[in-house]
Motif scaffolding. Structure first.
Motif, PDB file in Angstrom:
ATOM      1  N   LEU A   1       0.840  -1.190   0.000  1.00  0.00           N
ATOM      2  CA  LEU A   1       0.000   0.000   0.000  1.00  0.00           C
ATOM      3  C   LEU A   1       0.880   1.246   0.000  1.00  0.00           C
ATOM      4  O   LEU A   1       1.855   1.324   0.756  1.00  0.00           O
ATOM      5  N   VAL A   2       0.542   2.211  -0.846  1.00  0.00           N
ATOM      6  CA  VAL A   2       1.259   3.483  -0.890  1.00  0.00           C
ATOM      7  C   VAL A   2       0.238   4.615  -0.942  1.00  0.00           C
ATOM      8  O   VAL A   2      -0.952   4.390  -1.204  1.00  0.00           O
ATOM      9  N   THR A   3       0.682   5.820  -0.707  1.00  0.00           N
ATOM     10  CA  THR A   3      -0.238   6.955  -0.748  1.00  0.00           C
ATOM     11  C   THR A   3      -0.376   7.537  -2.151  1.00  0.00           C
ATOM     12  O   THR A   3      -1.397   8.138  -2.477  1.00  0.00           O
ATOM     13  N   ASP A   4       0.651   7.354  -3.014  1.00  0.00           N
ATOM     14  CA  ASP A   4       0.622   7.920  -4.363  1.00  0.00           C
ATOM     15  C   ASP A   4       1.314   6.937  -5.308  1.00  0.00           C
ATOM     16  O   ASP A   4       2.551   6.876  -5.362  1.00  0.00           O
ATOM     17  N   VAL A   5       0.525   6.156  -6.037  1.00  0.00           N
ATOM     18  CA  VAL A   5       1.060   5.135  -6.931  1.00  0.00           C
ATOM     19  C   VAL A   5       1.978   5.742  -7.987  1.00  0.00           C
ATOM     20  O   VAL A   5       3.061   5.227  -8.266  1.00  0.00           O
ATOM     21  N   ASP A   6       1.567   6.851  -8.589  1.00  0.00           N
ATOM     22  CA  ASP A   6       2.341   7.446  -9.671  1.00  0.00           C
ATOM     23  C   ASP A   6       3.698   7.939  -9.178  1.00  0.00           C
ATOM     24  O   ASP A   6       4.721   7.746  -9.841  1.00  0.00           O
ATOM     25  N   ALA A   7       3.704   8.562  -8.018  1.00  0.00           N
ATOM     26  CA  ALA A   7       4.962   9.074  -7.468  1.00  0.00           C
ATOM     27  C   ALA A   7       5.906   7.935  -7.111  1.00  0.00           C
ATOM     28  O   ALA A   7       7.120   8.011  -7.374  1.00  0.00           O
ATOM     29  N   VAL A   8       5.390   6.864  -6.528  1.00  0.00           N
ATOM     30  CA  VAL A   8       6.233   5.727  -6.156  1.00  0.00           C
ATOM     31  C   VAL A   8       6.753   5.020  -7.407  1.00  0.00           C
ATOM     32  O   VAL A   8       7.916   4.605  -7.461  1.00  0.00           O
ATOM     33  N   ALA A   9       5.913   4.882  -8.434  1.00  0.00           N
ATOM     34  CA  ALA A   9       6.354   4.261  -9.680  1.00  0.00           C
ATOM     35  C   ALA A   9       7.483   5.063 -10.316  1.00  0.00           C
ATOM     36  O   ALA A   9       8.483   4.496 -10.788  1.00  0.00           O
ATOM     37  N   GLU A  10       7.344   6.364 -10.314  1.00  0.00           N
ATOM     38  CA  GLU A  10       8.392   7.218 -10.882  1.00  0.00           C
ATOM     39  C   GLU A  10       9.676   7.120 -10.056  1.00  0.00           C
ATOM     40  O   GLU A  10      10.784   7.071 -10.611  1.00  0.00           O
ATOM     41  N   LYS A  11       9.530   7.057  -8.750  1.00  0.00           N
ATOM     42  CA  LYS A  11      10.706   6.940  -7.891  1.00  0.00           C
ATOM     43  C   LYS A  11      11.420   5.615  -8.118  1.00  0.00           C
ATOM     44  O   LYS A  11      12.654   5.548  -8.105  1.00  0.00           O
ATOM     45  N   ALA A  12      10.646   4.549  -8.329  1.00  0.00           N
ATOM     46  CA  ALA A  12      11.263   3.247  -8.603  1.00  0.00           C
ATOM     47  C   ALA A  12      12.133   3.323  -9.855  1.00  0.00           C
ATOM     48  O   ALA A  12      13.231   2.744  -9.900  1.00  0.00           O
ATOM     49  N   LYS A  13      11.670   4.015 -10.879  1.00  0.00           N
ATOM     50  CA  LYS A  13      12.463   4.194 -12.095  1.00  0.00           C
ATOM     51  C   LYS A  13      13.754   4.954 -11.796  1.00  0.00           C
ATOM     52  O   LYS A  13      14.832   4.589 -12.266  1.00  0.00           O
ATOM     53  N   GLN A  14      13.648   6.002 -10.999  1.00  0.00           N
ATOM     54  CA  GLN A  14      14.822   6.808 -10.655  1.00  0.00           C
ATOM     55  C   GLN A  14      15.850   6.007  -9.863  1.00  0.00           C
ATOM     56  O   GLN A  14      17.055   6.276  -9.934  1.00  0.00           O
ATOM     57  N   LEU A  15      15.378   5.010  -9.111  1.00  0.00           N
ATOM     58  CA  LEU A  15      16.269   4.195  -8.278  1.00  0.00           C
ATOM     59  C   LEU A  15      16.859   3.001  -9.013  1.00  0.00           C
ATOM     60  O   LEU A  15      17.568   2.193  -8.415  1.00  0.00           O
ATOM     61  N   GLY A  16      16.547   2.876 -10.312  1.00  0.00           N
ATOM     62  CA  GLY A  16      17.110   1.795 -11.102  1.00  0.00           C
ATOM     63  C   GLY A  16      16.159   0.653 -11.376  1.00  0.00           C
ATOM     64  O   GLY A  16      16.537  -0.337 -12.014  1.00  0.00           O
ATOM     65  N   GLY A  17      14.916   0.763 -10.904  1.00  0.00           N
ATOM     66  CA  GLY A  17      13.893  -0.231 -11.198  1.00  0.00           C
ATOM     67  C   GLY A  17      13.110   0.163 -12.428  1.00  0.00           C
ATOM     68  O   GLY A  17      13.597   0.892 -13.289  1.00  0.00           O
ATOM     69  N   GLY A  18      11.873  -0.298 -12.524  1.00  0.00           N
ATOM     70  CA  GLY A  18      11.065   0.041 -13.679  1.00  0.00           C
ATOM     71  C   GLY A  18       9.613  -0.319 -13.477  1.00  0.00           C
ATOM     72  O   GLY A  18       9.222  -0.843 -12.427  1.00  0.00           O
ATOM     73  N   ILE A  19       8.819  -0.026 -14.486  1.00  0.00           N
ATOM     74  CA  ILE A  19       7.373  -0.255 -14.447  1.00  0.00           C
ATOM     75  C   ILE A  19       7.020  -1.368 -15.425  1.00  0.00           C
ATOM     76  O   ILE A  19       7.351  -1.303 -16.610  1.00  0.00           O
ATOM     77  N   LEU A  20       6.340  -2.402 -14.940  1.00  0.00           N
ATOM     78  CA  LEU A  20       5.875  -3.487 -15.782  1.00  0.00           C
ATOM     79  C   LEU A  20       4.442  -3.287 -16.246  1.00  0.00           C
ATOM     80  O   LEU A  20       4.057  -3.743 -17.318  1.00  0.00           O
ATOM     81  N   HIS A  21       3.644  -2.608 -15.432  1.00  0.00           N
ATOM     82  CA  HIS A  21       2.230  -2.416 -15.751  1.00  0.00           C
ATOM     83  C   HIS A  21       1.716  -1.207 -14.981  1.00  0.00           C
ATOM     84  O   HIS A  21       2.021  -1.028 -13.810  1.00  0.00           O
ATOM     85  N   GLY A  22       0.889  -0.388 -15.675  1.00  0.00           N
ATOM     86  CA  GLY A  22       0.292   0.759 -15.018  1.00  0.00           C
ATOM     87  C   GLY A  22       1.226   1.969 -15.051  1.00  0.00           C
ATOM     88  O   GLY A  22       2.158   2.014 -15.834  1.00  0.00           O
ATOM     89  N   PRO A  23       0.986   2.912 -14.130  1.00  0.00           N
ATOM     90  CA  PRO A  23      -0.129   2.969 -13.163  1.00  0.00           C
ATOM     91  C   PRO A  23      -1.468   3.155 -13.867  1.00  0.00           C
ATOM     92  O   PRO A  23      -1.563   3.819 -14.896  1.00  0.00           O
ATOM     93  N   GLU A  24      -2.500   2.570 -13.248  1.00  0.00           N
ATOM     94  CA  GLU A  24      -3.837   2.709 -13.798  1.00  0.00           C
ATOM     95  C   GLU A  24      -4.876   2.500 -12.705  1.00  0.00           C
ATOM     96  O   GLU A  24      -4.626   1.836 -11.697  1.00  0.00           O
ATOM     97  N   ASP A  25      -6.045   3.100 -12.916  1.00  0.00           N
ATOM     98  CA  ASP A  25      -7.184   2.834 -12.046  1.00  0.00           C
ATOM     99  C   ASP A  25      -7.788   1.498 -12.441  1.00  0.00           C
ATOM    100  O   ASP A  25      -7.957   1.213 -13.631  1.00  0.00           O
ATOM    101  N   THR A  26      -8.114   0.662 -11.493  1.00  0.00           N
ATOM    102  CA  THR A  26      -8.762  -0.604 -11.794  1.00  0.00           C
ATOM    103  C   THR A  26     -10.196  -0.350 -12.261  1.00  0.00           C
ATOM    104  O   THR A  26     -10.813   0.647 -11.871  1.00  0.00           O
TER     105      THR A  26
END
Length: 256
Positions: free
Chosen positions: A203-228
Motif C-alpha cells: 500500500l502506498v499513498t501515491d502510486v504514480d509518485a512511487v512508480a516514478e521513484k522506482a524508475k529513478q532508483l534503477g527499477g522500472g514499471i511493468l504495468h500501469g499505473p492505472e485505475d482498476t
C-alpha cells in the motif's frame, strides 16, 4: 494496522530472494523508507529483515541457488506445518523442501501449487511474521497469476479453506469474511515461459509518485499505473527493482 494475530492460511510474511542484497536494501529503503537489520549469525546466511518504524514488514536474502529466480516469495501461516504440508501434497502440490526448523525462529517448508506457483508455509516460533500491514509502505494484498485459475482456487480452498468471491474476471480470496488477495488468468500478455506466480502488493499513498521513484532508483514499471475498472477500486502498478524482481503497489486514491 498493527498485527496481533495471524489466522492459519493467511499470508504471514513476504521475502525477496535476490542476487544483490545490498542493492535491494538500498532500493527498498529509499522507495518505502524501510530500514534493514541483518542477522549476524553465520548459519542464517545474511538474512535481513526490513522494518518500518521498528515493526517487521518484509525480508531479503541471498539466492540459495544461482538457478533460483529473483523474486518475492509469499508465506502462509500454519499452526501445524507438517500436517499442512502433507495436506498440500495430497491436494497436488509439489513439495520442494519438507518442513524444517529455522533455529528457534519457526518452521518452514517450500512448495508450489498444482499450477506451478511457488509459496512457503511458516509455523511461528519466536518470529510470527508481519508486525504491521495495510499501512502506507507495508504489505496489504496478494495476487496470483496462473493459467489454471479454477485449479488454483480449488487447491487453496481445499488446503486453507479460503473463501472465494464469484467475480468472473478477478475472484478475490480471504478468510473469516476478510479478503486479502485475488487470482487472475495469465493471458497473452504473459510470455509462454513465465510460470504461475504470486506477487505481494504494498500500500502506498501515491502510486504514480512511487512508480516514478522506482524508475529513478534503477527499477522500472511493468504495468500501469492505472485505475482498476471496478467501481471504487484501487489505483495500481506492477514494478520491478534493479534486479528485475516484480512487486505490486496500490493506493485507494484514484486519478479518475
Amino acid at each position: 494496522m498493527k498485527v496481533t494475530e495471524i489466522s492459519p492460511g493467511s499470508p504471514c510474511w513476504t521475502q525477496l530472494s535476490t542476487s544483490d542484497v545490498e542493492a535491494a536494501k538500498k532500493f527498498y529503503g529509499q522507495l518505502f523508507g524501510w530500514t534493514a537489520e541483518t542477522d549476524p549469525r553465520p548459519e542464517v546466511g545474511g538474512y535481513t529483515t526490513f522494518q518500518l518504524d521498528g515493526a517487521p514488514v518484509a525480508a531479503v536474502a541471498p539466492l540459495m541457488d544461482p538457478r533460483q529466480p529473483i523474486r518475492w516469495m509469499l508465506s502462509f501461516e500454519s499452526k501445524d506445518i507438517d500436517a499442512t504440508t502433507a495436506a498440500a501434497k495430497k491436494a497436488g502440490a509439489q513439495v520442494w523442501m519438507e518442513p524444517m526448523d529455522v533455529l528457534d525462529i519457526g518452521r518452514w517448508s517450500l512448495l508450489s501449487d498444482p499450477t506451478g506457483a511457488a509459496f512457503s508455509l511458516w509455523q511461528a516460533g519466536k518470529f510470527a511474521g508481519f508486525g504491521v500491514v495495510e499501512e502506507p509502505n507495508t504489505f496489504a494484498w496478494i495476487d496470483l497469476a496462473t493459467r489454471d485459475r479454477a485449479g488454483a482456487l480449488k487447491f487453496y480452498r481445499d488446503v486453507f479453506g479460503w473463501e472465494v468471491t464469484d467475480d468472473p474476471t478477478y475472484p478475490q480470496v480471504g478468510l473469516n469474511g476478510k479478503q486479502f488477495g485475488g487470482v487472475m488468468d495469465m493471458g497473452a500478455d504473459f510470455p509462454d515461459e513465465m510460470p504461475a506466480h504470486w506477487n505481494p502488493f504494498f500500500l502506498v499513498t501515491d502510486v504514480d509518485a512511487v512508480a516514478e521513484k522506482a524508475k529513478q532508483l534503477g527499477g522500472g514499471i511493468l504495468h500501469g499505473p492505472e485505475d482498476t475498472p471496478m467501481e471504487h477500486g484501487p489505483r495500481i502498478a506492477v514494478l520491478h527493482d534493479g534486479q528485475s524482481a516484480p512487486f505490486g503497489i496500490f493506493s485507494t486514491q484514484r486519478k479518475s
